[in-house]
Design an enzyme around this catalytic site. Sequence first.
Site, PDB file in Angstrom:
ATOM      1  CE  LYS A 114      13.693   5.103  -1.127  1.00  0.00           C
ATOM      2  NZ  LYS A 114      14.274   6.230  -1.877  1.00  0.00           N
ATOM      3  CB  ILE A 432      -5.287   4.690   4.059  1.00  0.00           C
ATOM      4  CG1 ILE A 432      -4.968   3.406   4.824  1.00  0.00           C
ATOM      5  CG2 ILE A 432      -4.052   5.573   4.004  1.00  0.00           C
ATOM      6  CD1 ILE A 432      -4.682   3.577   6.301  1.00  0.00           C
ATOM      7  N   GLY A 433      -7.981   6.637   3.231  1.00  0.00           N
ATOM      8  CA  GLY A 433      -8.427   7.875   2.593  1.00  0.00           C
ATOM      9  C   GLY A 433      -9.110   7.699   1.262  1.00  0.00           C
ATOM     10  CB  SER A 434      -7.913   7.078  -2.112  1.00  0.00           C
ATOM     11  OG  SER A 434      -7.050   5.994  -1.931  1.00  0.00           O
ATOM     12  CD  GLU A 485      -7.293  10.611  -0.298  1.00  0.00           C
ATOM     13  OE1 GLU A 485      -6.458  10.417  -1.193  1.00  0.00           O
ATOM     14  OE2 GLU A 485      -7.051  10.394   0.899  1.00  0.00           O
ATOM     15  CG  HIS A 643      -0.982   6.280   5.454  1.00  0.00           C
ATOM     16  ND1 HIS A 643      -1.074   4.972   5.839  1.00  0.00           N
ATOM     17  CD2 HIS A 643      -0.626   6.269   4.151  1.00  0.00           C
ATOM     18  CE1 HIS A 643      -0.780   4.187   4.800  1.00  0.00           C
ATOM     19  NE2 HIS A 643      -0.503   4.954   3.757  1.00  0.00           N
ATOM     20  CB  CYS A 645       3.644   3.982   1.866  1.00  0.00           C
ATOM     21  SG  CYS A 645       2.234   4.775   1.127  1.00  0.00           S
ATOM     22  CD  GLU A 667       3.660  -2.585   3.852  1.00  0.00           C
ATOM     23  OE1 GLU A 667       3.627  -3.663   4.468  1.00  0.00           O
ATOM     24  OE2 GLU A 667       4.686  -2.099   3.395  1.00  0.00           O
ATOM     25  CG  HIS A 696       0.098  -2.768  -2.405  1.00  0.00           C
ATOM     26  ND1 HIS A 696       0.138  -2.781  -1.031  1.00  0.00           N
ATOM     27  CD2 HIS A 696       0.436  -1.520  -2.786  1.00  0.00           C
ATOM     28  CE1 HIS A 696       0.504  -1.577  -0.594  1.00  0.00           C
ATOM     29  NE2 HIS A 696       0.687  -0.796  -1.638  1.00  0.00           N
TER      30      HIS A 696
HETATM   31  N1  GLN Z   1      -4.592   9.199   1.710  1.00  0.00           N
HETATM   32  C1  GLN Z   1      -3.930   8.597   0.593  1.00  0.00           C
HETATM   33  C2  GLN Z   1      -4.831   7.552  -0.037  1.00  0.00           C
HETATM   34  O1  GLN Z   1      -5.552   6.920   0.636  1.00  0.00           O
HETATM   35  C3  GLN Z   1      -2.630   7.963   0.974  1.00  0.00           C
HETATM   36  C4  GLN Z   1      -1.919   7.379  -0.207  1.00  0.00           C
HETATM   37  C5  GLN Z   1      -0.579   6.811   0.084  1.00  0.00           C
HETATM   38  O2  GLN Z   1      -0.246   6.519   1.187  1.00  0.00           O
HETATM   39  N2  GLN Z   1       0.231   6.607  -0.919  1.00  0.00           N
HETATM   40  O3  GLN Z   1      -4.798   7.324  -1.215  1.00  0.00           O
HETATM   41 ZN    ZN Z   2       0.124   4.380   1.864  1.00  0.00          ZN
END
Ligand code: GLN
Ligand code: ZN
Length: 757
Positions: A114, A432-434, A485, A643, A645, A667, A696
């Site tokens: 960043k 984590i969700g998606s 999601e 959560h 990242c 992460e 990733h």
């Molecule tokens: N809940 C989101 C997903 O699983 C979290 C995304 C993220 O941390 N960037 O996509």
């Molecule tokens: Zn994340």
Amino acid sequence: MNTSIIGYPRIGDLRELKFASEKYFRGEITADELEKTAKQIRLYNLELQKNSGLDYIPSGDFSFYDGVLDTAFLLNAVPKRYTDLGLSKLDTYFAAARGYQGEKGDVKALAMKKWYNTNYHYMVPEIDDETEIHLAGSAPFELFTEALDNGVKTKPVIIGAYTFLKLARYKGTKTAADFVEDTATAYSAILEKLGELGAEWVQFDEPSLVKDMTAEDIGLFTSLYEKILLHKGNVRVLAQTYFGDVRDCYEQLCGLDFDGIGLDFVEGKKSLEIIREHGFPKGKTLFAGIVNGKNIWRNNYDSSVKILDELEKYASDIVLNTSCSLLHVPCTLANETKLAESYKKHFAYAAEKLTELAELKVILSSDAPAETEEYRRNQALHSEPRSGENKAVREKAAALTDSDFVRLPAFEERERIQKKRFDLPLFPTTTIGSFPQTADVKAKRKAFRNGEISVSDYEAFIEKKISECISLQEEIGLDVLVHGEFERNDMVEYFGECLDGYIFTEKAWVQSYGTRCVKPPVVWGDISRAKPITVRWSKYAQSLTDKPVKGMLTGPVTILNWSFPREDISLKESALQIALAIREEVLDLEASGISIIQVDEAALREKLPLRRSDWHEDYLDWAIPAFRYVHSGVKPETLVHTHMCYSEFADIIKDIDNMDADVITFEASRSDLTILDVLKENNFRTEVGPGIYDIHSPRIPSKDELKDVINRMKERIPAEKLWVNPDCGLKTRGNAETVPSLKNLVNAAREVRNENC
Ligand code: GLN
Ligand code: ZN
């Protein structure tokens, strides 16, 4: 008073560079064709700046990928693994930027980080003991000449020597100090060459000067420039800082032989104070960063004139400047065809900021600034009442008291109640969700947006996806499920679209890294939730299974950090307003039978101030409470997840614990689980799910390697506090790797569990 900018967006008004580069990467166009597009963009920008009346027009702010990477190539700080590939100059550059996999070899890209407190990312130069820094490139000279050939004598801009050495990663035993001589020689050569070509001013970007500086840092900075500036000849050199103030090195900065000093009066909260206290050196030019280079609101000329009036008491030669490069704002409002004029008139993207500089110049050169047409129009605009005010929201936010930010009962008591309620096995597994946003999901969303399918068709499709996702997770054997999601494109835009007070642009793209751009939504008015946002999807998902399904929300700090924020109210106030809205959603989810609610704060660390001394006062003291407010109203038996990242939170670990979530997933796989030691040392109270594999990468981790990770985790963290999950959402992955990876994850957790009992 003359005008200047620090840099201009290089991606093109309609992201032409992005599209051309991607075509080039796919082999659809040649290097010459890519260069042609690049040149068109440069000349177009040049013409635009010239026509606006801008006095100091930058060159060298163009980049095919990233300015720091350009500087690394300019200075020969390029790891051998890239030059050894034997590719063309351009392809060697892209190999370092993006990695290379082909007949000539297989190398990963340089690390990306960043850029200070922005959402832009730069490539981290790698320097090892063999690196020989010397002037090895010619881009600044070519770009200066190109502009000169087109009628403009530009001000070349280059990342400065100090900032470059500070940003580099040292792989061997040598450190920045060992490269001072060679770096200074290279920069001297750059100045000499630019002088020969006829440059009058050269700008060295030194944003690292606004960070906390040690005595050693100051020594590094001064030793570099004492040498470099000996060779400036007739060229005048500008030390350009931005993203903050230079409180640690102002005197040294003034003491060096710079001809101009660029200070940021927008983000530099002490810039004015420093000048009041120390004055400004005679004979030097002050480049005053007054027009905000990071946000999209029109400048308030009255405020700007007041600052400049004060500065004139200290500096006799002032150039009106932007606060930072315009790289961080979109290109032009001209392509915003759908946005209502009532909004647009309050916006200034890069092109409009050029107009603002020109107007300010007119105002400032008038004997009666307040009488000028430009000033009056601007004052009229700023005194118009802004639509979108919501009194109820403001009153509610103002009425909050300390107890509103405290969830009761205390953590340990809740933990006991929750363990009893859920009766989850040791090392509970979750995601984590998606879930993968496969082509069918994207196609349906597009069709829906284009009005090709009805709301009910779209919703039926989402329900089908949710139901498949629930079955899949049951089959895999996960303990805590998610709905997947599928209804959201993006974790911030989706919520923005569902909140009153947000507006959306069509073409406000800002470069995030390389060819990637983001289009942040805009916080326009007071934020409120018109109606439930996610409740129907979560409720539906929960109706399909006996296992708990997590409700999935984005937290207020992340929503705000990934938007263009308002300037008429504080970030704290905006964050609280968003928190009010998300809290309503949390409570509605709970009332509809959702027992676990996850509030993602993926970008919590992103806007942490650059200086440690500002961390709490300027940021954490409102950001953490905003999160706490979102969940402080839930029942003791409701489990709150969050959560993040990155696991780069060792230095704010107490604040993370203080968010008072019940569980945090993050992460950790890429950072080698080092964060676990920090958690242990700090007696981290919140339960944790350090991601056990890297989503990733398309790689499928084996069960045994995952078992190994869990075993290593449980050496540091009490077993009853550990969760098992991937390190981020799965939306960018395909099912082909997701399903086997999750199966291995579940089996690994089961085996470790059995070995533990
Ligand atoms: N809940 C989101 C997903 O699983 C979290 C995304 C993220 O941390 N960037 O996509
Ligand atoms: Zn994340």
